[in-house]
Motif scaffolding. Structure first.
Motif, short mmCIF file in Angstrom:
data_model
loop_
_atom_site.label_atom_id
_atom_site.label_comp_id
_atom_site.label_asym_id
_atom_site.label_seq_id
_atom_site.Cartn_x
_atom_site.Cartn_y
_atom_site.Cartn_z
N ARG A 1 0.40 20.70 4.90
CA ARG A 1 -0.04 20.19 3.59
C ARG A 1 -1.55 20.29 3.41
N ARG A 2 -2.29 20.30 4.53
CA ARG A 2 -3.74 20.41 4.40
C ARG A 2 -4.15 21.79 3.88
N GLN B 1 8.47 18.49 12.35
CA GLN B 1 8.00 17.33 11.59
C GLN B 1 6.51 17.04 11.78
N LEU C 1 -6.07 6.90 -6.55
CA LEU C 1 -6.01 5.50 -6.11
C LEU C 1 -6.92 4.68 -7.01
N ILE D 1 0.16 8.97 -1.09
CA ILE D 1 -0.88 9.94 -1.44
C ILE D 1 -1.54 10.50 -0.18
N MET D 2 -1.76 9.62 0.79
CA MET D 2 -2.36 10.10 2.05
C MET D 2 -1.44 11.11 2.72
N MET E 1 -2.60 19.92 -3.99
CA MET E 1 -1.56 19.59 -4.97
C MET E 1 -2.14 18.78 -6.12
N PRO F 1 1.93 17.58 8.26
CA PRO F 1 0.61 17.23 7.71
C PRO F 1 -0.35 18.40 7.70
N VAL G 1 1.87 3.22 -2.38
CA VAL G 1 1.36 4.33 -3.19
C VAL G 1 0.26 5.06 -2.42
N GLU G 2 -0.64 4.26 -1.87
CA GLU G 2 -1.76 4.84 -1.12
C GLU G 2 -1.25 5.66 0.07
N LEU H 1 0.55 13.08 1.13
CA LEU H 1 0.47 14.29 0.31
C LEU H 1 -0.71 15.16 0.69
N VAL H 2 -1.83 14.52 1.03
CA VAL H 2 -3.02 15.32 1.34
C VAL H 2 -3.11 15.62 2.83
N GLY H 3 -2.02 15.37 3.57
CA GLY H 3 -1.96 15.85 4.95
C GLY H 3 -2.35 14.86 6.03
N ALA H 4 -2.17 13.56 5.74
CA ALA H 4 -2.45 12.57 6.79
C ALA H 4 -1.33 12.61 7.83
N VAL I 1 -8.83 12.28 5.94
CA VAL I 1 -7.56 12.45 6.64
C VAL I 1 -7.66 13.55 7.70
N ARG J 1 7.64 6.05 8.34
CA ARG J 1 8.35 7.09 9.05
C ARG J 1 7.61 8.42 9.03
N GLY J 2 6.41 8.39 8.47
CA GLY J 2 5.63 9.62 8.44
C GLY J 2 6.04 10.53 7.31
N ALA J 3 5.40 11.70 7.25
CA ALA J 3 5.61 12.62 6.15
C ALA J 3 6.97 13.29 6.31
N GLU J 4 7.96 12.66 5.75
CA GLU J 4 9.31 13.21 5.91
C GLU J 4 9.78 13.81 4.59
N ARG K 1 0.82 -1.21 0.00
CA ARG K 1 0.00 0.00 0.00
C ARG K 1 0.86 1.26 0.00
N LEU L 1 -10.59 11.81 0.17
CA LEU L 1 -9.39 11.48 0.96
C LEU L 1 -8.86 12.62 1.86
N PRO L 2 -8.71 13.85 1.34
CA PRO L 2 -8.18 14.92 2.21
C PRO L 2 -9.11 15.20 3.40
#
Lengths: 315, 223
Positions: B78-79, B71, B91, A220-221, B83, B75, A216-217, A223-226, B106, A310-313, A214, B102-103
Protein backbone atom coordinates in the motif's frame (compact mmCIF):
# COMPACT_ATOMS: atom_id res chain seq x y z
CA UNK A 1 29.36 -4.99 4.19
CA UNK A 2 32.13 -3.33 6.20
CA UNK A 3 29.75 -0.56 7.14
CA UNK A 4 27.25 -2.96 8.59
CA UNK A 5 28.35 -2.51 12.23
CA UNK A 6 27.74 1.21 12.55
CA UNK A 7 24.66 0.91 10.37
CA UNK A 8 23.20 -1.68 12.72
CA UNK A 9 23.98 0.57 15.69
CA UNK A 10 22.32 3.42 13.87
CA UNK A 11 19.24 1.35 13.34
CA UNK A 12 19.08 0.27 16.97
CA UNK A 13 19.47 3.91 18.02
CA UNK A 14 16.77 4.96 15.58
CA UNK A 15 14.50 2.19 16.85
CA UNK A 16 15.01 3.26 20.49
CA UNK A 17 14.31 6.86 19.48
CA UNK A 18 11.05 5.77 17.88
CA UNK A 19 9.99 3.74 20.92
CA UNK A 20 10.69 6.64 23.25
CA UNK A 21 8.85 8.99 20.93
CA UNK A 22 5.79 6.72 20.80
CA UNK A 23 5.86 6.28 24.58
CA UNK A 24 5.92 10.07 25.08
CA UNK A 25 3.25 10.62 22.41
CA UNK A 26 1.03 8.02 24.05
CA UNK A 27 1.46 9.68 27.44
CA UNK A 28 0.61 13.02 25.83
CA UNK A 29 -2.55 11.53 24.36
CA UNK A 30 -3.58 10.13 27.76
CA UNK A 31 -2.94 13.54 29.35
CA UNK A 32 -5.20 15.27 26.83
CA UNK A 33 -8.17 13.47 28.40
CA UNK A 34 -7.25 13.90 32.07
CA UNK A 35 -10.59 12.92 33.58
CA UNK A 36 -11.13 9.46 32.03
CA UNK A 37 -7.40 8.73 32.24
CA UNK A 38 -7.31 9.80 35.89
CA UNK A 39 -10.35 7.69 36.67
CA UNK A 40 -8.89 4.58 35.08
CA UNK A 41 -5.62 5.11 36.95
CA UNK A 42 -7.50 5.68 40.23
CA UNK A 43 -9.50 2.47 39.75
CA UNK A 44 -6.28 0.51 39.11
CA UNK A 45 -4.61 2.17 42.10
CA UNK A 46 -7.45 1.40 44.50
CA UNK A 47 -7.82 -2.14 43.18
CA UNK A 48 -4.14 -2.82 43.80
CA UNK A 49 -3.96 -0.90 47.09
CA UNK A 50 -6.43 -3.27 48.76
CA UNK A 51 -4.39 -6.50 48.57
CA UNK A 52 -1.14 -4.62 49.16
CA UNK A 53 -2.53 -3.02 52.31
CA UNK A 54 -3.76 -6.39 53.58
CA UNK A 55 -0.40 -7.95 52.80
CA UNK A 56 1.41 -5.24 54.71
CA UNK A 57 -0.97 -5.73 57.62
CA UNK A 58 -0.25 -9.45 57.83
CA UNK A 59 3.46 -8.75 57.39
CA UNK A 60 3.39 -6.36 60.32
CA UNK A 61 1.44 -8.83 62.45
CA UNK A 62 4.06 -11.45 61.66
CA UNK A 63 6.85 -9.07 62.66
CA UNK A 64 4.96 -8.34 65.87
CA UNK A 65 4.53 -12.06 66.65
CA UNK A 66 8.23 -12.55 65.91
CA UNK A 67 8.95 -10.18 68.78
CA UNK A 68 7.14 -12.53 71.14
CA UNK A 69 9.45 -15.49 70.49
CA UNK A 70 11.23 -14.58 73.70
CA UNK A 71 8.31 -15.97 75.66
CA UNK A 72 9.05 -19.26 77.42
CA UNK A 73 7.50 -22.31 75.79
CA UNK A 74 6.56 -24.01 79.06
CA UNK A 75 6.29 -22.59 82.55
CA UNK A 76 6.74 -25.16 85.36
CA UNK A 77 5.10 -24.24 88.64
CA UNK A 78 6.73 -26.26 91.45
CA UNK A 79 4.94 -27.41 94.63
CA UNK A 80 4.84 -24.91 97.46
CA UNK A 81 6.98 -27.15 99.66
CA UNK A 82 9.89 -27.30 97.21
CA UNK A 83 12.68 -25.02 98.42
CA UNK A 84 15.30 -23.18 96.37
CA UNK A 85 17.89 -25.98 96.55
CA UNK A 86 15.47 -28.63 95.40
CA UNK A 87 14.34 -26.31 92.62
CA UNK A 88 17.96 -25.77 91.53
CA UNK A 89 18.29 -29.51 91.36
CA UNK A 90 15.27 -29.85 89.09
CA UNK A 91 16.58 -27.03 86.90
CA UNK A 92 19.97 -28.75 86.61
CA UNK A 93 18.27 -31.97 85.57
CA UNK A 94 16.36 -30.11 82.86
CA UNK A 95 19.46 -28.25 81.64
CA UNK A 96 21.09 -31.59 80.85
CA UNK A 97 18.47 -32.34 78.23
CA UNK A 98 19.81 -31.54 74.75
CA UNK A 99 16.48 -30.40 73.30
CA UNK A 100 16.28 -27.49 75.73
CA UNK A 101 18.08 -24.24 74.97
CA UNK A 102 17.63 -22.53 78.31
CA UNK A 103 16.01 -23.06 81.70
CA UNK A 104 15.47 -20.03 83.92
CA UNK A 105 14.67 -20.30 87.59
CA UNK A 106 12.38 -17.63 88.93
CA UNK A 107 12.50 -17.62 92.73
CA UNK A 108 9.53 -16.68 94.89
CA UNK A 109 11.13 -13.30 95.69
CA UNK A 110 11.77 -12.53 92.04
CA UNK A 111 8.20 -13.44 91.16
CA UNK A 112 6.90 -11.23 93.94
CA UNK A 113 9.07 -8.32 92.82
CA UNK A 114 7.86 -8.71 89.28
CA UNK A 115 4.30 -8.67 90.46
CA UNK A 116 4.90 -5.51 92.45
CA UNK A 117 6.41 -3.57 89.56
CA UNK A 118 4.29 -4.87 86.73
CA UNK A 119 0.84 -5.71 87.81
CA UNK A 120 -0.08 -2.78 89.98
CA UNK A 121 -0.65 -5.28 92.81
CA UNK A 122 1.77 -3.48 95.17
CA UNK A 123 -1.05 -2.44 97.51
CA UNK A 124 -2.60 -5.87 97.74
CA UNK A 125 0.74 -7.67 98.07
CA UNK A 126 1.85 -5.50 100.98
CA UNK A 127 -1.10 -6.94 102.91
CA UNK A 128 0.26 -10.46 102.67
CA UNK A 129 2.19 -11.96 105.52
CA UNK A 130 3.80 -14.72 103.49
CA UNK A 131 4.72 -15.12 99.82
CA UNK A 132 2.03 -17.24 98.12
CA UNK A 133 3.95 -17.56 94.87
CA UNK A 134 5.59 -20.83 93.84
CA UNK A 135 9.02 -21.23 92.28
CA UNK A 136 8.73 -21.19 88.49
CA UNK A 137 11.03 -22.75 85.92
CA UNK A 138 10.82 -21.11 82.50
CA UNK A 139 11.76 -23.56 79.77
CA UNK A 140 12.98 -22.50 76.31
CA UNK A 141 13.39 -25.39 73.84
CA UNK A 142 15.83 -25.45 70.92
CA UNK A 143 14.25 -24.10 67.74
CA UNK A 144 14.29 -27.58 66.17
CA UNK A 145 12.28 -28.96 69.09
CA UNK A 146 9.63 -26.28 69.34
CA UNK A 147 6.95 -27.92 67.20
CA UNK A 148 3.64 -28.23 68.97
CA UNK A 149 3.78 -32.09 69.03
CA UNK A 150 7.16 -32.12 70.78
CA UNK A 151 6.10 -29.44 73.22
CA UNK A 152 2.94 -31.42 74.02
CA UNK A 153 5.05 -34.51 74.72
CA UNK A 154 7.48 -32.59 76.92
CA UNK A 155 4.58 -30.93 78.69
CA UNK A 156 2.94 -34.29 79.43
CA UNK A 157 6.20 -35.76 80.71
CA UNK A 158 6.98 -32.86 83.00
CA UNK A 159 3.51 -33.04 84.54
CA UNK A 160 4.38 -36.50 85.89
CA UNK A 161 7.38 -35.20 87.82
CA UNK A 162 6.72 -35.22 91.58
CA UNK A 163 8.16 -31.70 92.11
CA UNK A 164 5.85 -30.23 89.51
CA UNK A 165 2.54 -28.87 90.64
CA UNK A 166 1.39 -27.47 87.34
CA UNK A 167 2.82 -26.87 83.86
CA UNK A 168 1.56 -24.36 81.36
CA UNK A 169 2.33 -24.23 77.66
CA UNK A 170 2.83 -20.60 76.73
CA UNK A 171 3.67 -20.71 73.04
CA UNK A 172 0.89 -22.81 71.69
CA UNK A 173 -1.34 -19.80 71.15
CA UNK A 174 1.58 -18.04 69.51
CA UNK A 175 1.97 -20.89 67.04
CA UNK A 176 -1.71 -20.85 66.35
CA UNK A 177 -1.51 -17.13 65.81
CA UNK A 178 1.34 -17.57 63.35
CA UNK A 179 -0.58 -20.28 61.52
CA UNK A 180 -3.52 -17.91 61.22
CA UNK A 181 -1.25 -15.20 59.84
CA UNK A 182 0.19 -17.67 57.34
CA UNK A 183 -3.31 -18.55 56.23
CA UNK A 184 -4.32 -14.89 56.02
CA UNK A 185 -1.24 -14.06 54.00
CA UNK A 186 -1.96 -16.83 51.55
CA UNK A 187 -5.53 -15.61 51.22
CA UNK A 188 -4.20 -12.11 50.58
CA UNK A 189 -1.92 -13.41 47.81
CA UNK A 190 -4.93 -15.14 46.23
CA UNK A 191 -6.96 -11.96 46.55
CA UNK A 192 -4.08 -10.07 44.97
CA UNK A 193 -4.04 -12.44 42.01
CA UNK A 194 -7.79 -12.00 41.63
CA UNK A 195 -7.61 -8.22 41.77
CA UNK A 196 -4.63 -8.31 39.40
CA UNK A 197 -6.96 -10.06 37.01
CA UNK A 198 -9.38 -7.20 37.69
CA UNK A 199 -6.70 -4.70 36.64
CA UNK A 200 -6.15 -6.75 33.49
CA UNK A 201 -9.86 -6.50 32.65
CA UNK A 202 -10.07 -2.79 33.47
CA UNK A 203 -7.15 -1.94 31.22
CA UNK A 204 -8.33 -4.37 28.55
CA UNK A 205 -11.74 -2.71 28.45
CA UNK A 206 -10.29 0.81 28.46
CA UNK A 207 -8.01 -0.03 25.55
CA UNK A 208 -10.89 -1.72 23.73
CA UNK A 209 -12.98 1.47 23.95
CA UNK A 210 -9.99 3.52 22.84
CA UNK A 211 -9.57 1.28 19.80
CA UNK A 212 -13.27 1.63 18.92
CA UNK A 213 -13.04 5.40 19.32
CA UNK A 214 -10.11 5.58 16.94
CA UNK A 215 -11.50 3.14 14.38
CA UNK A 216 -11.51 5.73 11.57
CA UNK A 217 -7.96 6.80 12.29
CA UNK A 218 -6.81 3.20 12.38
CA UNK A 219 -8.50 2.49 9.05
CA UNK A 220 -6.80 5.46 7.42
CA UNK A 221 -3.42 4.44 8.83
CA UNK A 222 -3.94 1.00 7.35
CA UNK A 223 -4.80 2.60 4.00
CA UNK A 224 -1.53 4.50 3.87
CA UNK A 225 0.49 1.40 4.70
CA UNK A 226 0.82 1.22 8.48
CA UNK A 227 2.02 -2.19 9.65
CA UNK A 228 0.04 -4.05 12.29
CA UNK A 229 2.74 -3.49 14.90
CA UNK A 230 2.83 0.24 14.13
CA UNK A 231 -0.87 0.47 14.90
CA UNK A 232 -0.71 -1.75 17.98
CA UNK A 233 2.29 -0.13 19.61
CA UNK A 234 0.61 3.02 20.99
CA UNK A 235 -2.13 0.92 22.60
CA UNK A 236 0.41 -1.34 24.27
CA UNK A 237 2.30 1.71 25.53
CA UNK A 238 -0.97 3.07 26.88
CA UNK A 239 -1.29 -0.20 28.82
CA UNK A 240 2.21 0.24 30.24
CA UNK A 241 1.42 3.81 31.28
CA UNK A 242 -1.85 2.78 32.95
CA UNK A 243 0.02 0.06 34.84
CA UNK A 244 2.87 2.32 35.92
CA UNK A 245 0.65 5.22 37.00
CA UNK A 246 -1.88 2.87 38.65
CA UNK A 247 0.94 1.14 40.52
CA UNK A 248 2.32 4.47 41.71
CA UNK A 249 -1.16 5.45 42.86
CA UNK A 250 -1.49 2.19 44.82
CA UNK A 251 1.95 2.78 46.35
CA UNK A 252 1.01 6.29 47.45
CA UNK A 253 -2.33 5.12 48.89
CA UNK A 254 -0.73 2.32 50.91
CA UNK A 255 2.13 4.41 52.25
CA UNK A 256 -0.30 7.18 53.11
CA UNK A 257 -2.38 4.70 55.11
CA UNK A 258 0.75 3.43 56.89
CA UNK A 259 1.73 7.01 57.70
CA UNK A 260 -1.72 7.77 59.10
CA UNK A 261 -1.76 4.59 61.22
CA UNK A 262 1.79 5.02 62.54
CA UNK A 263 0.81 7.13 65.52
CA UNK A 264 -2.22 5.20 66.75
CA UNK A 265 -0.24 1.97 66.45
CA UNK A 266 2.70 3.21 68.47
CA UNK A 267 0.26 4.56 71.08
CA UNK A 268 -1.35 1.14 71.26
CA UNK A 269 2.07 -0.50 71.50
CA UNK A 270 3.11 1.82 74.27
CA UNK A 271 0.03 0.76 76.25
CA UNK A 272 1.44 -2.76 76.07
CA UNK A 273 4.83 -1.43 77.18
CA UNK A 274 6.42 -2.19 73.84
CA UNK A 275 7.50 -0.42 70.70
CA UNK A 276 6.24 -1.31 67.29
CA UNK A 277 7.34 0.56 64.17
CA UNK A 278 4.77 -0.02 61.41
CA UNK A 279 6.61 -0.79 58.17
CA UNK A 280 5.38 0.30 54.72
CA UNK A 281 6.57 -0.85 51.29
CA UNK A 282 10.31 -1.42 51.02
CA UNK A 283 12.23 -0.81 47.78
CA UNK A 284 12.01 -4.44 46.66
CA UNK A 285 8.28 -4.57 47.38
CA UNK A 286 7.77 -1.26 45.59
CA UNK A 287 9.47 -2.67 42.49
CA UNK A 288 7.33 -5.78 42.75
CA UNK A 289 4.13 -3.71 42.98
CA UNK A 290 5.05 -1.50 40.00
CA UNK A 291 6.32 -4.44 37.96
CA UNK A 292 3.19 -6.48 38.69
CA UNK A 293 0.90 -3.58 37.93
CA UNK A 294 2.66 -2.92 34.60
CA UNK A 295 2.62 -6.62 33.74
CA UNK A 296 -1.11 -7.04 34.44
CA UNK A 297 -2.13 -3.98 32.46
CA UNK A 298 0.23 -4.79 29.61
CA UNK A 299 -1.39 -8.21 29.34
CA UNK A 300 -4.81 -6.52 29.45
CA UNK A 301 -3.95 -4.16 26.61
CA UNK A 302 -2.29 -7.01 24.71
CA UNK A 303 -5.48 -9.06 24.85
CA UNK A 304 -7.61 -6.09 23.75
CA UNK A 305 -5.24 -5.22 20.91
CA UNK A 306 -5.16 -8.80 19.66
CA UNK A 307 -8.91 -9.12 19.80
CA UNK A 308 -9.76 -5.82 18.15
CA UNK A 309 -6.85 -5.03 15.82
CA UNK A 310 -6.41 -7.60 13.14
CA UNK A 311 -4.18 -5.56 10.91
CA UNK A 312 -4.61 -4.66 7.26
CA UNK A 313 -6.85 -7.47 6.22
CA UNK A 314 -8.49 -7.34 2.82
CA UNK A 315 -12.22 -8.05 2.88
CA UNK B 1 2.03 -1.45 -13.89
CA UNK B 2 -1.44 -2.95 -13.48
CA UNK B 3 -2.60 -6.22 -15.01
CA UNK B 4 -6.04 -7.80 -14.47
CA UNK B 5 -6.46 -11.39 -15.70
CA UNK B 6 -10.03 -12.73 -15.81
CA UNK B 7 -10.89 -11.16 -12.49
CA UNK B 8 -14.22 -11.93 -10.82
CA UNK B 9 -15.47 -10.41 -7.60
CA UNK B 10 -18.63 -11.69 -6.02
CA UNK B 11 -20.16 -10.36 -2.80
CA UNK B 12 -22.41 -12.70 -0.87
CA UNK B 13 -25.07 -9.97 -0.44
CA UNK B 14 -24.81 -8.04 -3.72
CA UNK B 15 -23.87 -10.71 -6.19
CA UNK B 16 -21.29 -10.20 -8.92
CA UNK B 17 -19.50 -6.82 -8.80
CA UNK B 18 -16.86 -7.63 -11.40
CA UNK B 19 -16.92 -10.39 -13.96
CA UNK B 20 -14.17 -11.61 -16.26
CA UNK B 21 -12.25 -8.38 -16.17
CA UNK B 22 -8.96 -8.22 -18.08
CA UNK B 23 -6.86 -5.20 -18.94
CA UNK B 24 -3.31 -3.88 -18.74
CA UNK B 25 -2.06 -0.46 -17.78
CA UNK B 26 1.51 0.47 -18.58
CA UNK B 27 3.80 2.31 -16.22
CA UNK B 28 3.50 6.08 -16.67
CA UNK B 29 0.01 5.81 -18.14
CA UNK B 30 -2.93 7.92 -17.02
CA UNK B 31 -6.41 6.51 -17.47
CA UNK B 32 -10.00 7.19 -16.46
CA UNK B 33 -12.39 4.59 -15.22
CA UNK B 34 -16.00 5.43 -15.92
CA UNK B 35 -19.38 3.86 -15.53
CA UNK B 36 -22.56 4.28 -13.52
CA UNK B 37 -22.42 4.03 -9.78
CA UNK B 38 -22.50 0.35 -8.90
CA UNK B 39 -20.69 -0.60 -12.12
CA UNK B 40 -17.72 -1.83 -10.11
CA UNK B 41 -15.30 1.12 -10.31
CA UNK B 42 -14.63 1.25 -6.58
CA UNK B 43 -14.33 -2.51 -6.37
CA UNK B 44 -11.70 -2.48 -9.11
CA UNK B 45 -9.66 0.14 -7.25
CA UNK B 46 -10.06 -1.70 -3.96
CA UNK B 47 -8.65 -4.84 -5.53
CA UNK B 48 -5.53 -2.97 -6.65
CA UNK B 49 -4.94 -1.54 -3.17
CA UNK B 50 -5.62 -4.96 -1.64
CA UNK B 51 -8.49 -3.59 0.39
CA UNK B 52 -10.22 -6.66 -1.00
CA UNK B 53 -9.24 -9.83 -2.77
CA UNK B 54 -10.79 -11.11 -6.01
CA UNK B 55 -13.05 -14.15 -5.92
CA UNK B 56 -11.31 -15.50 -9.02
CA UNK B 57 -8.58 -14.39 -11.40
CA UNK B 58 -5.30 -12.60 -10.84
CA UNK B 59 -4.32 -9.03 -10.18
CA UNK B 60 -0.70 -8.02 -10.74
CA UNK B 61 0.62 -4.67 -9.62
CA UNK B 62 4.14 -3.60 -10.44
CA UNK B 63 4.93 -7.17 -11.47
CA UNK B 64 3.73 -8.48 -8.11
CA UNK B 65 0.99 -11.09 -7.96
CA UNK B 66 -1.35 -9.90 -5.22
CA UNK B 67 -2.81 -13.37 -4.71
CA UNK B 68 0.50 -14.66 -3.35
CA UNK B 69 1.32 -11.56 -1.30
CA UNK B 70 1.49 -12.56 2.36
CA UNK B 71 -0.58 -10.62 4.88
CA UNK B 72 2.43 -8.93 6.52
CA UNK B 73 3.59 -7.54 3.15
CA UNK B 74 0.29 -5.76 2.47
CA UNK B 75 1.30 -2.51 4.26
CA UNK B 76 4.42 -2.27 2.08
CA UNK B 77 2.32 -2.84 -1.03
CA UNK B 78 0.00 0.00 0.00
CA UNK B 79 2.94 2.34 0.53
CA UNK B 80 3.60 2.14 -3.20
CA UNK B 81 0.06 3.30 -3.99
CA UNK B 82 -1.40 6.71 -3.26
CA UNK B 83 -5.16 6.48 -2.70
CA UNK B 84 -7.59 9.37 -3.04
CA UNK B 85 -11.24 9.11 -1.99
CA UNK B 86 -14.38 11.06 -2.74
CA UNK B 87 -14.87 11.77 0.99
CA UNK B 88 -11.11 12.42 1.19
CA UNK B 89 -10.77 10.45 4.46
CA UNK B 90 -8.89 13.10 6.40
CA UNK B 91 -8.49 13.02 10.18
CA UNK B 92 -10.56 15.96 11.48
CA UNK B 93 -8.61 16.27 14.74
CA UNK B 94 -5.22 16.66 13.05
CA UNK B 95 -3.75 19.61 11.21
CA UNK B 96 -3.29 19.64 7.45
CA UNK B 97 0.42 19.06 7.99
CA UNK B 98 -0.17 16.00 10.21
CA UNK B 99 -2.70 14.56 7.78
CA UNK B 100 -0.32 14.81 4.85
CA UNK B 101 2.58 13.52 6.97
CA UNK B 102 0.72 10.33 7.93
CA UNK B 103 2.13 8.05 5.17
CA UNK B 104 5.66 9.21 5.99
CA UNK B 105 5.18 8.77 9.76
CA UNK B 106 3.85 5.29 9.10
CA UNK B 107 6.88 4.52 6.93
CA UNK B 108 9.16 5.60 9.78
CA UNK B 109 10.86 8.63 8.19
CA UNK B 110 12.77 11.15 10.30
CA UNK B 111 11.30 14.51 11.35
CA UNK B 112 13.37 16.66 9.02
CA UNK B 113 12.66 14.54 5.98
CA UNK B 114 8.94 14.50 6.82
CA UNK B 115 8.82 18.29 7.13
CA UNK B 116 10.62 18.75 3.83
CA UNK B 117 8.45 16.33 1.88
CA UNK B 118 5.14 17.42 3.39
CA UNK B 119 5.85 21.05 2.49
CA UNK B 120 6.85 20.03 -1.03
CA UNK B 121 3.57 18.12 -1.44
CA UNK B 122 1.49 20.97 0.02
CA UNK B 123 3.28 23.37 -2.29
CA UNK B 124 2.33 21.21 -5.28
CA UNK B 125 -1.37 21.41 -4.39
CA UNK B 126 -1.12 25.09 -3.48
CA UNK B 127 -1.86 24.75 0.24
CA UNK B 128 1.51 25.52 1.78
CA UNK B 129 0.01 28.45 3.69
CA UNK B 130 -2.64 26.27 5.35
CA UNK B 131 -0.41 23.62 6.93
CA UNK B 132 -1.48 24.58 10.49
CA UNK B 133 -5.21 24.63 9.66
CA UNK B 134 -7.57 21.78 10.50
CA UNK B 135 -9.50 20.10 7.67
CA UNK B 136 -12.87 21.45 8.87
CA UNK B 137 -11.59 24.99 8.33
CA UNK B 138 -10.99 24.24 4.65
CA UNK B 139 -13.34 24.32 1.67
CA UNK B 140 -14.32 21.09 -0.09
CA UNK B 141 -11.82 21.67 -2.90
CA UNK B 142 -9.05 22.43 -0.43
CA UNK B 143 -9.84 19.30 1.59
CA UNK B 144 -9.63 17.22 -1.58
CA UNK B 145 -6.27 18.79 -2.36
CA UNK B 146 -5.03 17.86 1.12
CA UNK B 147 -6.14 14.28 0.35
CA UNK B 148 -4.19 14.44 -2.92
CA UNK B 149 -1.09 15.80 -1.15
CA UNK B 150 -1.33 12.88 1.27
CA UNK B 151 -1.57 10.43 -1.64
CA UNK B 152 1.55 11.73 -3.38
CA UNK B 153 3.70 12.77 -0.41
CA UNK B 154 5.51 9.42 -0.29
CA UNK B 155 6.07 9.63 -4.08
CA UNK B 156 4.31 6.38 -4.94
CA UNK B 157 4.67 5.17 -8.55
CA UNK B 158 0.90 4.54 -8.71
CA UNK B 159 -1.98 6.79 -7.68
CA UNK B 160 -5.61 5.63 -7.53
CA UNK B 161 -8.46 8.11 -7.22
CA UNK B 162 -12.07 7.14 -6.50
CA UNK B 163 -14.44 9.92 -7.61
CA UNK B 164 -12.00 12.63 -6.51
CA UNK B 165 -14.23 15.39 -7.92
CA UNK B 166 -17.55 13.87 -6.94
CA UNK B 167 -18.40 16.72 -4.56
CA UNK B 168 -16.78 19.55 -6.50
CA UNK B 169 -18.06 22.03 -9.04
CA UNK B 170 -16.68 21.88 -12.67
CA UNK B 171 -14.05 24.58 -12.20
CA UNK B 172 -12.61 22.90 -9.12
CA UNK B 173 -12.78 19.54 -10.90
CA UNK B 174 -10.79 20.91 -13.81
CA UNK B 175 -8.22 22.20 -11.34
CA UNK B 176 -7.90 18.78 -9.70
CA UNK B 177 -7.53 17.05 -13.05
CA UNK B 178 -4.79 19.43 -14.15
CA UNK B 179 -3.04 18.55 -10.90
CA UNK B 180 -3.24 14.89 -11.90
CA UNK B 181 -1.85 15.71 -15.34
CA UNK B 182 1.16 17.35 -13.71
CA UNK B 183 1.83 14.23 -11.61
CA UNK B 184 1.54 12.13 -14.76
CA UNK B 185 4.09 14.33 -16.49
CA UNK B 186 6.70 13.36 -13.89
CA UNK B 187 6.05 9.64 -14.47
CA UNK B 188 3.33 8.73 -11.98
CA UNK B 189 0.81 6.14 -13.18
CA UNK B 190 -2.75 7.29 -12.43
CA UNK B 191 -6.07 5.48 -12.55
CA UNK B 192 -8.99 7.79 -11.83
CA UNK B 193 -12.54 6.57 -11.36
CA UNK B 194 -15.10 9.22 -12.22
CA UNK B 195 -18.55 9.59 -13.72
CA UNK B 196 -17.78 13.09 -14.93
CA UNK B 197 -17.96 12.03 -18.59
CA UNK B 198 -17.94 15.54 -20.08
CA UNK B 199 -14.67 16.37 -18.43
CA UNK B 200 -13.12 13.02 -19.25
CA UNK B 201 -14.06 13.23 -22.92
CA UNK B 202 -12.40 16.63 -23.20
CA UNK B 203 -9.06 15.22 -22.06
CA UNK B 204 -6.67 13.14 -24.20
CA UNK B 205 -6.45 10.09 -21.98
CA UNK B 206 -7.42 6.45 -22.09
CA UNK B 207 -10.94 5.67 -20.86
CA UNK B 208 -12.00 2.33 -19.42
CA UNK B 209 -15.75 1.90 -19.20
CA UNK B 210 -17.42 -0.54 -16.81
CA UNK B 211 -21.01 -1.68 -17.20
CA UNK B 212 -22.46 -4.07 -14.66
CA UNK B 213 -19.03 -5.30 -13.68
CA UNK B 214 -17.84 -5.92 -17.25
CA UNK B 215 -15.34 -3.92 -19.27
CA UNK B 216 -17.49 -2.58 -22.10
CA UNK B 217 -15.23 0.11 -23.43
CA UNK B 218 -11.51 0.76 -23.66
CA UNK B 219 -10.11 3.55 -25.77
CA UNK B 220 -6.77 1.83 -25.26
CA UNK B 221 -4.95 5.09 -25.57
CA UNK B 222 -5.87 5.37 -29.30
CA UNK B 223 -8.28 8.18 -28.71
Amino acid sequence: MRRRGPKLLDRVGHWLDRQLQIAVETLGRLMRTPLPTGMTIAVIGITLALPIALYIMTDNLRAMAGGWDQTAAISLFLHQDIDDDAAQHVAAQLRERPELARVDLISREQALDEFRTLGGFAEALSQLTSNPLPIVLAIYPQAAHSSSERLEALHAELLTWPEVDFARMDTLWLQRFQAIIDLAQRAVVLLGALLGLGVLLIVGNTIRLEILNRRVEIEIMELVGATASFIRRPFLYAGVWYGLLGGITAWILVNLAVLLLQQPVSRLASLYRSEFPLSGLGPAETLLVLGGSILFSLIGSWVAVNRHLRGAEPG
Amino acid sequence: MIRFEHVFKRYPERGEALSDLSFVMESGEMAFLTGHSGAGKSTLLRLIGLLERPTRGQVLVNGRNLATLPQRKIPYHRREIGMIFQDNRLLPDRSVFDNVALPLVVAGLGYKEIGRRVRAALDQVGLLARERAHPVALSGGEQQRVGIARAVVARPPLVLADEPTGNLDPDLSREIFSLFERFNQVGVTLLIATHDLNLVMSLPYRILTLTGGRLTGDTGGDW
